[in-house]
Design a protein around this motif. Structure first.
Motif, PDB file in Angstrom:
ATOM      1  N   THR A  73       0.893  -1.211  -0.022  1.00  0.00           N
ATOM      2  CA  THR A  73      -0.090  -0.016   0.016  1.00  0.00           C
ATOM      3  C   THR A  73       0.879   1.250  -0.102  1.00  0.00           C
ATOM      4  O   THR A  73       0.561   2.249  -0.506  1.00  0.00           O
ATOM      5  CB  THR A  73      -0.952   0.089   1.080  1.00  0.00           C
ATOM      6  OG1 THR A  73      -1.823  -0.990   1.042  1.00  0.00           O
ATOM      7  CG2 THR A  73      -1.700   1.301   1.208  1.00  0.00           C
ATOM      8  N   VAL A  74       1.955   1.119   0.819  1.00  0.00           N
ATOM      9  CA  VAL A  74       2.784   2.408   0.846  1.00  0.00           C
ATOM     10  C   VAL A  74       3.485   2.570  -0.727  1.00  0.00           C
ATOM     11  O   VAL A  74       3.332   3.796  -1.272  1.00  0.00           O
ATOM     12  CB  VAL A  74       4.028   2.412   1.621  1.00  0.00           C
ATOM     13  CG1 VAL A  74       4.897   3.264   1.579  1.00  0.00           C
ATOM     14  CG2 VAL A  74       3.604   2.120   3.300  1.00  0.00           C
ATOM     15  N   THR A  75       3.958   1.599  -1.332  1.00  0.00           N
ATOM     16  CA  THR A  75       4.259   1.450  -2.658  1.00  0.00           C
ATOM     17  C   THR A  75       3.330   2.324  -3.716  1.00  0.00           C
ATOM     18  O   THR A  75       3.590   3.044  -4.344  1.00  0.00           O
ATOM     19  CB  THR A  75       5.229   0.347  -3.174  1.00  0.00           C
ATOM     20  OG1 THR A  75       5.934  -0.323  -2.153  1.00  0.00           O
ATOM     21  CG2 THR A  75       5.748   0.526  -4.667  1.00  0.00           C
ATOM     22  N   ASP A  76       2.232   1.751  -3.559  1.00  0.00           N
ATOM     23  CA  ASP A  76       1.206   2.091  -4.582  1.00  0.00           C
ATOM     24  C   ASP A  76       0.882   3.543  -4.176  1.00  0.00           C
ATOM     25  O   ASP A  76       0.447   4.385  -5.058  1.00  0.00           O
ATOM     26  CB  ASP A  76      -0.023   1.334  -4.290  1.00  0.00           C
ATOM     27  CG  ASP A  76      -1.201   1.619  -5.324  1.00  0.00           C
ATOM     28  OD1 ASP A  76      -0.726   1.645  -6.486  1.00  0.00           O
ATOM     29  OD2 ASP A  76      -2.331   1.615  -5.151  1.00  0.00           O
ATOM     30  N   PHE A  77       0.594   3.938  -3.068  1.00  0.00           N
ATOM     31  CA  PHE A  77       0.528   5.445  -2.541  1.00  0.00           C
ATOM     32  C   PHE A  77       1.500   6.339  -3.143  1.00  0.00           C
ATOM     33  O   PHE A  77       1.191   7.284  -3.710  1.00  0.00           O
ATOM     34  CB  PHE A  77       0.407   5.577  -0.978  1.00  0.00           C
ATOM     35  CG  PHE A  77       0.272   6.872  -0.322  1.00  0.00           C
ATOM     36  CD1 PHE A  77      -0.591   7.821  -0.513  1.00  0.00           C
ATOM     37  CD2 PHE A  77       1.418   7.375   0.239  1.00  0.00           C
ATOM     38  CE1 PHE A  77      -0.629   9.085  -0.004  1.00  0.00           C
ATOM     39  CE2 PHE A  77       1.413   8.502   0.858  1.00  0.00           C
ATOM     40  CZ  PHE A  77       0.312   9.538   0.736  1.00  0.00           C
ATOM     41  N   LEU A  78       2.920   5.849  -3.030  1.00  0.00           N
ATOM     42  CA  LEU A  78       3.781   6.928  -3.578  1.00  0.00           C
ATOM     43  C   LEU A  78       3.665   6.802  -4.998  1.00  0.00           C
ATOM     44  O   LEU A  78       3.846   7.998  -5.771  1.00  0.00           O
ATOM     45  CB  LEU A  78       5.167   6.256  -3.283  1.00  0.00           C
ATOM     46  CG  LEU A  78       5.587   6.326  -1.497  1.00  0.00           C
ATOM     47  CD1 LEU A  78       6.542   5.430  -1.661  1.00  0.00           C
ATOM     48  CD2 LEU A  78       5.469   7.649  -0.938  1.00  0.00           C
ATOM     49  N   ARG A  79       3.715   5.824  -5.881  1.00  0.00           N
ATOM     50  CA  ARG A  79       3.589   5.793  -7.179  1.00  0.00           C
ATOM     51  C   ARG A  79       2.448   6.421  -7.566  1.00  0.00           C
ATOM     52  O   ARG A  79       2.622   7.328  -8.560  1.00  0.00           O
ATOM     53  CB  ARG A  79       3.417   4.299  -7.784  1.00  0.00           C
ATOM     54  CG  ARG A  79       3.432   4.260  -9.233  1.00  0.00           C
ATOM     55  CD  ARG A  79       3.228   2.705  -9.480  1.00  0.00           C
ATOM     56  NE  ARG A  79       4.378   1.984  -9.205  1.00  0.00           N
ATOM     57  CZ  ARG A  79       4.437   0.803  -8.186  1.00  0.00           C
ATOM     58  NH1 ARG A  79       2.983   0.541  -7.604  1.00  0.00           N
ATOM     59  NH2 ARG A  79       5.266   0.132  -7.797  1.00  0.00           N
ATOM     60  N   GLN A  80       1.289   6.307  -7.011  1.00  0.00           N
ATOM     61  CA  GLN A  80       0.154   7.150  -7.884  1.00  0.00           C
ATOM     62  C   GLN A  80       0.319   8.637  -7.423  1.00  0.00           C
ATOM     63  O   GLN A  80      -0.234   9.628  -7.918  1.00  0.00           O
ATOM     64  CB  GLN A  80      -0.951   6.652  -7.184  1.00  0.00           C
ATOM     65  CG  GLN A  80      -1.651   5.308  -7.650  1.00  0.00           C
ATOM     66  CD  GLN A  80      -2.959   4.918  -7.322  1.00  0.00           C
ATOM     67  OE1 GLN A  80      -3.956   5.765  -7.607  1.00  0.00           O
ATOM     68  NE2 GLN A  80      -3.303   3.668  -6.840  1.00  0.00           N
ATOM     69  N   PHE A  81       0.835   8.874  -6.252  1.00  0.00           N
ATOM     70  CA  PHE A  81       0.784  10.607  -5.897  1.00  0.00           C
ATOM     71  C   PHE A  81       1.915  11.217  -6.938  1.00  0.00           C
ATOM     72  O   PHE A  81       1.603  11.986  -7.600  1.00  0.00           O
ATOM     73  CB  PHE A  81       1.647  10.547  -4.567  1.00  0.00           C
ATOM     74  CG  PHE A  81       2.102  12.175  -4.152  1.00  0.00           C
ATOM     75  CD1 PHE A  81       0.952  13.024  -3.849  1.00  0.00           C
ATOM     76  CD2 PHE A  81       3.219  12.265  -4.090  1.00  0.00           C
ATOM     77  CE1 PHE A  81       1.384  14.261  -3.627  1.00  0.00           C
ATOM     78  CE2 PHE A  81       3.695  13.549  -4.011  1.00  0.00           C
ATOM     79  CZ  PHE A  81       2.924  14.621  -3.796  1.00  0.00           C
TER      80      PHE A  81
END
Length: 201
Positions: free
Chosen positions: A116-124
Motif C-alpha cells: 500500500t505504501v508503494t502504491d500510494f507513492l507511485r500514484q501520488f
C-alpha cells in the motif's frame, strides 16, 4: 528525485496512558511494523521507478533510536517532542533537507503494508499534486506526503496539529487504500483488542 519516508515515532501515548510504541504486539514492538513496511517499500520502489526512497525515523525514545541505528536506519533525535506533532515534522524536514518530497507515516499503524505504501507513492507522483494523503473511509488522514514546495510552511508549524491544516486544501490528492483497516491506529488501550486479532507480519 529523493523521497524521504519518515516514521513518526516521538509520541508519548498520552491517550493510551503511557509510552505505546514499544509495547509488544505478537512478540514485536509496535513501531517495528511500520518501520518494516517502509523499509520494504523503499527497496521495492527504487527498481521500478528510479526514485530514491530513504527511510528515516524521528524519535524521542532512546531504545527506538538505538534499535534503528543498529539496523542501519537513519535516526533523527527530536528534543522538542513535548511540543507535539509539529516538532517531528520540522525535525524531519530539516534533517532531510535535500528531499524532493517528505512522506510522513505514524508509527502506530501496524497494519499498513509495504504494498500500500508503494502504491500510494507511485500514484501520488503520477498525480502531479503538491501534496497528498490517505483516506480511511471517513476522513482524510495520515500518512501524508508533501512536495518540496511545502518545506517553508512545514518549518513554520508549531503545536500538536501537524500538517492537518494543509490536507483540507482542494489541491490535496487523496488515496483510498483497498483495505481501510490498514489505517487503523493505536490510540487507546482498547485498540489492542482489535489489533491482537489481526494477522501481522
Amino acid at each position: 528525485m529523493k523521497i524521504a519516508l519518515i516514521l513518526m515515532a516521538s509520541g508519548f501515548g498520552r491517550r493510551f496512558g503511557g509510552h505505546k510504541l514499544e509495547i509488544l504486539v505478537h512478540g514485536r514492538p509496535l513501531y517495528t511494523y511500520g518501520m518494516k513496511s517502509l523499509c520494504q517499500a523503499a527497496q521495492a520502489f527504487l527498481p521500478c521507478s528510479g526514485i530514491d526512497c530513504q527511510v528515516t525515523v524521528v524519535t524521542a525514545h532512546a531504545a527506538i533510536a538505538s534499535a534503528c541505528r543498529d539496523q542501519g536506519i537513519d535516526v533523527v533525535w527530536n528534543d522538542q517532542a513535548g511540543e507535539g506533532m509539529a516538532a517531528s515534522l520540522r525535525c524531519a524536514v530539516e534533517a532531510c533537507h535535500d528531499a524532493g518530497a517528505w512522506a510522513f507515516f505514524p508509527a502506530d499503524q501496524p497494519l499498513l503494508t509495504s504494498e500500500t505504501v508503494t502504491d500510494f507513492l507511485r500514484q501520488f507522483l503520477a498525480s502531479g499534486a503538491p501534496l497528498g494523503c490517505m483516506h480511511n473511509g471517513e476522513r482524510r488522514c495520515s500518512p501524508a506526503i508533501f512536495r518540496r514546495i511545502y518545506g517553508p510552511e512545514l518549518l513554520r508549524l508549531h503545536g500538536d496539529t501537524g500538517g492537518r491544516q494543509f490536507l483540507r486544501s482542494p489541491q490535496t490528492w487523496v488515496y483510498r487504500p483497498k483495505k481501510t483497516d490498514e489505517l487503523f491506529d493505536i490510540d487507546y488501550q482498547k485498540d489492542l483488542i482489535f489489533l491482537n486479532k489481526q494477522g501481522l507480519k
